[in-house]
Write an enzyme that holds these catalytic residues in place. Structure first.
Site, mmCIF file in Angstrom:
data_model
loop_
_atom_site.group_PDB
_atom_site.id
_atom_site.type_symbol
_atom_site.label_atom_id
_atom_site.label_comp_id
_atom_site.label_asym_id
_atom_site.label_seq_id
_atom_site.Cartn_x
_atom_site.Cartn_y
_atom_site.Cartn_z
ATOM 1 N N ASN A 9 -7.313 0.335 0.057
ATOM 2 C CA ASN A 9 -7.689 -1.093 0.434
ATOM 3 C C ASN A 9 -9.077 -1.220 0.742
ATOM 4 O OD1 ASN A 9 -8.121 -3.575 1.955
ATOM 5 N ND2 ASN A 9 -6.638 -2.723 3.727
ATOM 6 N N LYS A 11 -10.617 -3.500 2.268
ATOM 7 C CA LYS A 11 -10.848 -4.603 3.285
ATOM 8 C C LYS A 11 -12.052 -5.334 2.862
ATOM 9 C CE LYS A 11 -8.848 -1.127 6.530
ATOM 10 N NZ LYS A 11 -8.771 -0.306 7.656
ATOM 11 N N GLU A 97 -4.452 -5.135 10.550
ATOM 12 C CA GLU A 97 -5.471 -5.949 10.791
ATOM 13 C C GLU A 97 -5.126 -7.595 10.755
ATOM 14 O OE1 GLU A 97 -8.224 -4.104 8.254
ATOM 15 O OE2 GLU A 97 -8.358 -2.582 9.554
ATOM 16 N N GLU A 167 1.904 2.911 8.408
ATOM 17 C CA GLU A 167 0.613 3.016 9.094
ATOM 18 C C GLU A 167 0.398 2.885 10.502
ATOM 19 O OE1 GLU A 167 -2.738 2.358 6.025
ATOM 20 O OE2 GLU A 167 -2.380 0.163 6.502
ATOM 21 N N GLY A 173 -8.482 3.254 11.018
ATOM 22 C CA GLY A 173 -9.871 2.999 11.290
ATOM 23 C C GLY A 173 -10.675 3.620 11.933
ATOM 24 N N SER A 213 -6.454 6.936 8.772
ATOM 25 C CA SER A 213 -7.237 7.937 9.080
ATOM 26 C C SER A 213 -7.206 9.227 7.973
ATOM 27 C CB SER A 213 -7.345 8.444 10.264
ATOM 28 O OG SER A 213 -8.065 7.538 10.964
HETATM 29 P P1 PGA Z 1 -8.359 4.355 7.343
HETATM 30 O O1 PGA Z 1 -7.671 2.954 6.828
HETATM 31 O O2 PGA Z 1 -7.883 5.325 6.167
HETATM 32 O O3 PGA Z 1 -9.789 3.928 7.160
HETATM 33 O O4 PGA Z 1 -7.969 4.588 8.656
HETATM 34 C C1 PGA Z 1 -6.427 2.794 6.577
HETATM 35 C C2 PGA Z 1 -5.886 1.357 6.428
HETATM 36 O O5 PGA Z 1 -6.397 0.416 7.179
HETATM 37 O O6 PGA Z 1 -5.053 1.330 5.429
#
Ligand code: PGA
Length: 257
Positions: A9, A11, A97, A167, A173, A213
């Site tokens: 994703n 974002k 989010e 998740e 994040g 992460s």
């Molecule tokens: P991240 O994001 O790998 O940067 O932690 C994962 C996500 O929000 O799906």
């Protein structure tokens, strides 16, 4: 042939031009990858039409959200038909989010899951416990509630087209903490149990992806869980110089297993 799903994703990142450059490179990387690896990308809405043409058809294209109604007075929203018209394959629903900043809730997500399936798009339903849930030892309960509400009145035959992304909110994040692999495996086993409870044997076939992460150092450990059927990656996949080595490691892992 059992597939594993590996995707990202973006974002609120990448212009159309940056997205095109990414897709050209990803197409090249994907060309000689193991067919069991199903890749997908989820860019911002503004890039979807252009990237539909750019992206190799073996890679799925997803949107980051959608409304459940097909049209109406919902300023700023995008409908299932609009995404279908572009040729979107998959819709991400309920990312933490969106739950945190835009008040998405399980009841509305249930309407969105129905709407996506009604248009023959794959809902990628994101669930995860908050840090408070984990600290109170109610992670499993939290996941059960999210699954049971978001998947309410979905039939078993529809459920086989659903993807789940687990998740944990506390792992997502730059400020997140990497989740231990054994914890992730335990939560995936729990999610599988709930899916079987809801959908019988079909629940065994629903893909459960892990996200939060994920990086080159932990990706394979997560994939070793018997109920981990893919990875949903943010930051470590936005730059192909970082993503390509992860894909290569997964390719090797698939060949050994
Ligand atoms: P991240 O994001 O790998 O940067 O932690 C994962 C996500 O929000 O799906």
């Amino acid at each position: 042939m059992k597939k594993i799903f590996i995707g990202t994703n973006w974002k609120m990142h990448k212009t159309i031009k940056e997205g095109q450059e990414y897709c050209r490179e990803l197409n090249r990387i994907a060309r000689d990858k193991d067919e069991r690896m199903q890749l997908f990308i989820i860019p911002p809405y503004t890039s979807l039409t252009t990237l539909r043409d750019e992206l190799d058809s073996s890679i799925l294209l997803g949107a980051q959200n959608m409304h459940w109604e097909d049209e109406g007075p919902f300023t700023g929203e995008i409908s299932p038909s609009m995404l279908k018209e572009i040729g979107v394959d998959l819709v991400e629903l309920g990312h933490s989010e969106r739950r945190q900043y835009y008040n998405e809730n399980d009841i509305d997500l249930n309407k969105k899951v129905h709407a996506a399936l009604g248009k023959e798009m794959i809902p990628l339903l994101c669930i995860g416990e908050k840090l408070e849930d984990k600290e109170m030892s109610i992670s499993e309960e939290s996941l059960s509630i999210q699954l049971k509400i978001c998947l309410k009145n979905i039939s078993s035959s529809q459920a086989k087209n659903v993807l789940i992304a687990y998740e944990p909110v506390w792992a997502i994040g730059a400020g997140g903490t990497e989740a231990p692999a054994d914890y992730v495996h335990k939560m995936h086993d729990h999610i599988r149990k709930v899916l079987v409870e809801l959908f019988g044997d079909i629940g065994q076939d629903i893909k459960i992806l892990f996200g939060g992460s994920v990086n080159r150092g932990n990706a394979i450990d997560y994939l070793k869980g018997s109920n981990v059927n893919g990875l949903f990656i943010g930051r470590s996949a936005w730059d192909l110089e970082k993503f390509e080595p992860i894909l290569n490691d997964i390719e090797q892992f698939l060949q050994l297993n």
